[in-house]
Design a protein around this motif. Structure first.
Motif, mmCIF file in Angstrom:
data_model
loop_
_atom_site.group_PDB
_atom_site.id
_atom_site.type_symbol
_atom_site.label_atom_id
_atom_site.label_comp_id
_atom_site.label_asym_id
_atom_site.label_seq_id
_atom_site.Cartn_x
_atom_site.Cartn_y
_atom_site.Cartn_z
ATOM 1 N N SER A 68 49.409 56.614 59.017
ATOM 2 C CA SER A 68 50.631 57.153 59.590
ATOM 3 C C SER A 68 51.356 56.103 60.429
ATOM 4 C CB SER A 68 50.304 58.374 60.452
ATOM 5 O OG SER A 68 51.440 58.841 61.128
ATOM 6 N N ALA A 69 50.615 55.408 61.276
ATOM 7 C CA ALA A 69 51.222 54.368 62.112
ATOM 8 C C ALA A 69 51.759 53.224 61.250
ATOM 9 C CB ALA A 69 50.208 53.847 63.122
ATOM 10 N N GLY A 70 51.011 52.848 60.221
ATOM 11 C CA GLY A 70 51.456 51.771 59.334
ATOM 12 C C GLY A 70 52.743 52.113 58.607
ATOM 13 N N ILE A 71 52.822 53.327 58.105
ATOM 14 C CA ILE A 71 54.035 53.755 57.406
ATOM 15 C C ILE A 71 55.220 53.808 58.363
ATOM 16 C CG2 ILE A 71 55.125 55.739 56.253
ATOM 17 C CD1 ILE A 71 52.414 56.277 54.926
ATOM 18 N N LEU A 72 54.988 54.297 59.576
ATOM 19 C CA LEU A 72 56.070 54.372 60.565
ATOM 20 C C LEU A 72 56.562 52.980 60.948
ATOM 21 C CD1 LEU A 72 57.817 56.153 62.377
ATOM 22 C CD2 LEU A 72 56.027 55.961 64.114
ATOM 23 N N ILE A 73 55.653 52.067 61.180
ATOM 24 C CA ILE A 73 56.041 50.695 61.542
ATOM 25 C C ILE A 73 56.775 50.026 60.387
ATOM 26 C CG2 ILE A 73 55.121 48.397 62.068
ATOM 27 C CD1 ILE A 73 52.921 49.875 63.705
ATOM 28 N N PHE A 74 56.231 50.147 59.175
ATOM 29 C CA PHE A 74 56.884 49.538 58.017
ATOM 30 C C PHE A 74 58.273 50.131 57.798
ATOM 31 C CE2 PHE A 74 57.888 49.497 53.487
ATOM 32 C CZ PHE A 74 57.897 48.133 53.261
ATOM 33 N N GLY A 75 58.399 51.452 57.908
ATOM 34 C CA GLY A 75 59.689 52.104 57.715
ATOM 35 C C GLY A 75 60.714 51.677 58.751
ATOM 36 N N THR A 76 60.278 51.525 60.003
ATOM 37 C CA THR A 76 61.189 51.095 61.062
ATOM 38 C C THR A 76 61.647 49.662 60.836
ATOM 39 O OG1 THR A 76 60.072 52.584 62.604
ATOM 40 C CG2 THR A 76 61.461 50.859 63.557
ATOM 41 N N LEU A 77 60.712 48.780 60.498
ATOM 42 C CA LEU A 77 61.076 47.386 60.222
ATOM 43 C C LEU A 77 62.003 47.296 59.012
ATOM 44 C CD1 LEU A 77 57.657 45.591 60.823
ATOM 45 C CD2 LEU A 77 59.665 45.615 62.321
ATOM 46 N N ASN A 78 61.712 48.073 57.991
ATOM 47 C CA ASN A 78 62.539 48.106 56.789
ATOM 48 C C ASN A 78 63.956 48.570 57.124
ATOM 49 O OD1 ASN A 78 62.950 48.023 53.891
ATOM 50 N ND2 ASN A 78 62.908 50.254 53.961
ATOM 51 N N TYR A 79 64.064 49.600 57.953
ATOM 52 C CA TYR A 79 65.373 50.122 58.336
ATOM 53 C C TYR A 79 66.203 49.054 59.046
ATOM 54 C CZ TYR A 79 68.892 52.652 60.974
ATOM 55 O OH TYR A 79 70.078 53.051 61.519
ATOM 56 N N PHE A 80 65.615 48.400 60.042
ATOM 57 C CA PHE A 80 66.384 47.418 60.800
ATOM 58 C C PHE A 80 66.696 46.164 59.977
ATOM 59 C CE2 PHE A 80 64.821 49.874 64.470
ATOM 60 C CZ PHE A 80 66.062 50.165 65.028
ATOM 61 N N ARG A 81 65.800 45.779 59.074
ATOM 62 C CA ARG A 81 66.074 44.634 58.209
ATOM 63 C C ARG A 81 67.274 44.927 57.301
ATOM 64 N NH1 ARG A 81 61.348 43.946 55.120
ATOM 65 N NH2 ARG A 81 62.316 45.161 53.488
ATOM 66 N N HIS A 82 67.281 46.098 56.693
ATOM 67 C CA HIS A 82 68.389 46.452 55.815
ATOM 68 C C HIS A 82 69.677 46.701 56.605
ATOM 69 C CE1 HIS A 82 65.246 47.069 52.771
ATOM 70 N NE2 HIS A 82 66.215 46.682 51.955
ATOM 71 N N LYS A 83 69.548 47.239 57.811
ATOM 72 C CA LYS A 83 70.735 47.440 58.647
ATOM 73 C C LYS A 83 71.404 46.102 58.955
ATOM 74 C CE LYS A 83 72.274 49.567 62.915
ATOM 75 N NZ LYS A 83 71.890 50.299 64.111
ATOM 76 N N ARG A 84 70.591 45.088 59.241
ATOM 77 C CA ARG A 84 71.143 43.753 59.511
ATOM 78 C C ARG A 84 71.841 43.196 58.272
ATOM 79 N NH1 ARG A 84 66.649 40.800 60.685
ATOM 80 N NH2 ARG A 84 66.615 40.062 58.560
ATOM 81 N N LYS A 85 71.237 43.386 57.099
ATOM 82 C CA LYS A 85 71.865 42.910 55.864
ATOM 83 C C LYS A 85 73.179 43.633 55.593
ATOM 84 C CE LYS A 85 67.717 41.428 53.421
ATOM 85 N NZ LYS A 85 66.864 41.659 52.239
ATOM 86 N N ILE A 86 73.226 44.911 55.880
ATOM 87 C CA ILE A 86 74.457 45.675 55.683
ATOM 88 C C ILE A 86 75.535 45.168 56.626
ATOM 89 C CG2 ILE A 86 75.507 47.961 55.923
ATOM 90 C CD1 ILE A 86 72.750 49.107 55.025
ATOM 91 N N GLU A 87 75.181 44.930 57.868
ATOM 92 C CA GLU A 87 76.147 44.404 58.842
ATOM 93 C C GLU A 87 76.682 43.041 58.396
ATOM 94 O OE1 GLU A 87 77.547 45.753 61.562
ATOM 95 O OE2 GLU A 87 76.493 47.618 61.094
#
Length: 104
Positions: A68-87
């Motif tokens: 659960s913690a691994g999925i949450l951490i990976f999902g959060t990192l994935n979100y911010f990485r893609h958010k930066r690319k979108i910006e």
């Protein structure tokens, strides 16, 4: 500049902006999916003790919590990485907009 070219440029700007909005919403939806999956594993870890009434069930709980913690951490990192690319990709729409405003 002709009226047709003006219309085409406006359509291009609108299309690019709408594509960016869809991408932002898709990124948010993906993050929420990661969050939901993480919560499923957390609930599984909480309820495994009642399902398996054996001494070693604490290990299963820990495994589910770690997943659960691994999925949450990976999902959060994935979100911010893609958010930066979108910006960063918004710059391209800005370039079209600048060219359009110079011509108009």
């Amino acid at each position: 500049m002709s009226k047709l070219e003006n219309t085409i440029n406006r359509d291009l700007l609108l299309r690019e902006n709408l594509a960016l909005q869809r991408t932002i919403l898709a990124n948010q939806t993906t993050f929420l999916s990661f969050l939901r999956t993480s919560m499923y594993f957390l609930v599984a870890g909480l309820s495994i003790k009642n399902l398996l009434q054996v001494e070693g069930s604490i290990y299963y709980q820990v495994v589910f919590y770690l997943i659960s913690a691994g999925i949450l951490i990976f999902g959060t990192l994935n979100y911010f990485r893609h958010k930066r690319k979108i910006e960063e990709s918004k710059i391209h729409v800005g370039n079209y907009k600048l060219e359009y405003e110079k011509e108009g």
